[in-house]
Motif scaffolding. Structure first.
Motif, short mmCIF file in Angstrom:
data_model
loop_
_atom_site.label_atom_id
_atom_site.label_comp_id
_atom_site.label_asym_id
_atom_site.label_seq_id
_atom_site.Cartn_x
_atom_site.Cartn_y
_atom_site.Cartn_z
N ALA A 264 0.82 -1.22 0.00
CA ALA A 264 0.00 0.00 0.00
C ALA A 264 0.85 1.27 0.00
N ASP A 265 2.19 1.12 -0.07
CA ASP A 265 3.11 2.26 -0.02
C ASP A 265 2.89 3.11 1.23
N ALA A 266 2.71 2.44 2.36
CA ALA A 266 2.43 3.14 3.61
C ALA A 266 3.65 3.83 4.21
N VAL A 267 4.85 3.47 3.76
CA VAL A 267 6.06 4.11 4.27
C VAL A 267 6.65 4.99 3.18
N ARG A 268 6.86 6.25 3.53
CA ARG A 268 7.46 7.21 2.60
C ARG A 268 8.78 7.70 3.19
N TYR A 269 9.73 7.98 2.33
CA TYR A 269 11.03 8.48 2.78
C TYR A 269 11.25 9.90 2.29
N GLY A 270 11.92 10.70 3.09
CA GLY A 270 12.18 12.10 2.77
C GLY A 270 12.26 12.87 4.08
N GLU B 160 7.52 16.63 8.54
CA GLU B 160 7.19 17.19 9.84
C GLU B 160 6.09 16.31 10.44
N LEU B 161 6.25 15.96 11.70
CA LEU B 161 5.29 15.12 12.39
C LEU B 161 4.32 15.98 13.19
N SER B 162 3.20 15.37 13.60
CA SER B 162 2.14 16.14 14.26
C SER B 162 2.61 16.81 15.56
N HIS B 163 3.61 16.25 16.22
CA HIS B 163 4.09 16.84 17.46
C HIS B 163 5.12 17.94 17.22
N GLY B 164 5.42 18.22 15.95
CA GLY B 164 6.34 19.30 15.61
C GLY B 164 7.74 18.86 15.26
N GLY B 165 8.09 17.62 15.58
CA GLY B 165 9.41 17.10 15.23
C GLY B 165 9.47 16.73 13.75
N THR B 166 10.65 16.33 13.31
CA THR B 166 10.82 15.90 11.93
C THR B 166 11.34 14.47 11.90
N SER B 167 11.18 13.85 10.74
CA SER B 167 11.62 12.46 10.56
C SER B 167 12.02 12.26 9.11
N ASP B 168 12.92 11.29 8.91
CA ASP B 168 13.31 10.97 7.53
C ASP B 168 12.42 9.90 6.92
N TYR B 169 11.39 9.47 7.66
CA TYR B 169 10.39 8.57 7.10
C TYR B 169 9.02 8.95 7.67
N TYR B 170 7.99 8.54 6.96
CA TYR B 170 6.63 8.84 7.36
C TYR B 170 5.78 7.61 7.13
N VAL B 171 5.04 7.21 8.15
CA VAL B 171 4.08 6.12 7.99
C VAL B 171 2.74 6.78 7.67
N ASP B 172 2.32 6.62 6.43
CA ASP B 172 1.11 7.29 5.93
C ASP B 172 -0.11 6.45 6.25
N LYS B 173 -0.77 6.79 7.36
CA LYS B 173 -1.93 6.02 7.82
C LYS B 173 -3.05 6.00 6.79
N TYR B 174 -3.17 7.04 6.02
CA TYR B 174 -4.26 7.08 5.05
C TYR B 174 -4.03 6.09 3.92
N ARG B 175 -2.79 5.75 3.66
CA ARG B 175 -2.51 4.72 2.65
C ARG B 175 -3.00 3.36 3.12
N PHE B 176 -2.81 3.05 4.41
CA PHE B 176 -3.27 1.73 4.86
C PHE B 176 -4.71 1.75 5.35
N GLU B 177 -5.22 2.90 5.77
CA GLU B 177 -6.60 2.96 6.25
C GLU B 177 -7.62 3.05 5.13
N THR B 178 -7.17 3.27 3.91
CA THR B 178 -8.08 3.31 2.77
C THR B 178 -7.92 2.10 1.87
N ASP B 179 -7.10 1.15 2.29
CA ASP B 179 -6.83 -0.07 1.53
C ASP B 179 -7.61 -1.23 2.16
N PRO B 180 -8.54 -1.84 1.42
CA PRO B 180 -9.36 -2.91 2.00
C PRO B 180 -8.56 -4.09 2.55
N ARG B 181 -7.51 -4.48 1.87
CA ARG B 181 -6.71 -5.61 2.35
C ARG B 181 -6.04 -5.27 3.68
#
Length: 173
Positions: free
Chosen positions: A13-19, A22-43
């Motif tokens: 589902a391409d739920a992990v993105r690299y780059g 900015e995270l919701s708490h204000g910090g930064t990360s070199d990866y992002y787990v995109d919940k909408y990619r897995f929460e909109t995928d039926p499998r």
């Protein structure tokens, strides 16, 4: 140990993105787990619901709005257990409820969440549920990023249980 089918489904589902993210708490990360990619995928939803169902023993489920609503809904269907929704803030119209759905005083509830980073949104939901009379001792998440959520929730006397860790997810890439 991580569920291989769930890891594969999140990867597909391409739920992990690299780059740089900015995270919701204000910090930064070199990866992002995109919940909408897995929460909109039926499998992914099916596999998450089954995995959550295997770990739930509380009679009522709670989902943190907005992200965990699809997760709590499919888990409710999978388990036959009712659920409530914990809002992040009271709406200024209608009932103005912070907790949506039927909740009885003293009812045992498990909070379902998508991703735990600092754990603050889950902790806020736990406190709102407790103020509404629920007994909450556990938060169940799809992915624990390992960035303090477990420790923060422990300060609230809540156990964090995760289907996957970020480390497992990233190692699967």
């Amino acid at each position: 140990m991580a569920d291989a089918d769930l890891l594969e489904a999140l990867r597909a589902a391409d739920a992990v993105r690299y780059g740089e993210f900015e995270l919701s708490h204000g910090g930064t990360s070199d990866y992002y787990v995109d919940k909408y990619r897995f929460e909109t995928d039926p499998r992914c939803l099916r596999l998450i619901a089954r995995a959550f169902a295997e770990r739930v023993d509380e009679p009522k489920l709670a989902g943190v709005a907005l992200g965990a609503v699809p997760l709590v809904a499919v888990t409710s269907v999978e388990t036959g257990r009712p659920y409530v929704i914990a809002r992040k803030k009271q709406k200024e119209y209608g009932t103005g409820n912070l907790i949506e759905g039927e909740l009885e005083e003293g009812e045992r509830v498990v909070v379902l969440e998508d991703i735990a980073t600092t754990g603050q949104s889950a902790a806020n939901a736990v406190e709102a549920l407790r103020e509404a009379g629920a007994v909450v001792e556990r938060v169940l998440v799809v992915v624990d990023r390992g960035e303090g959520a477990r420790e923060l929730l422990a300060e609230h006397d809540v156990e964090l249980d995760a289907l996957l860790t970020a480390e497992e997810l990233l190692d699967a890439e």
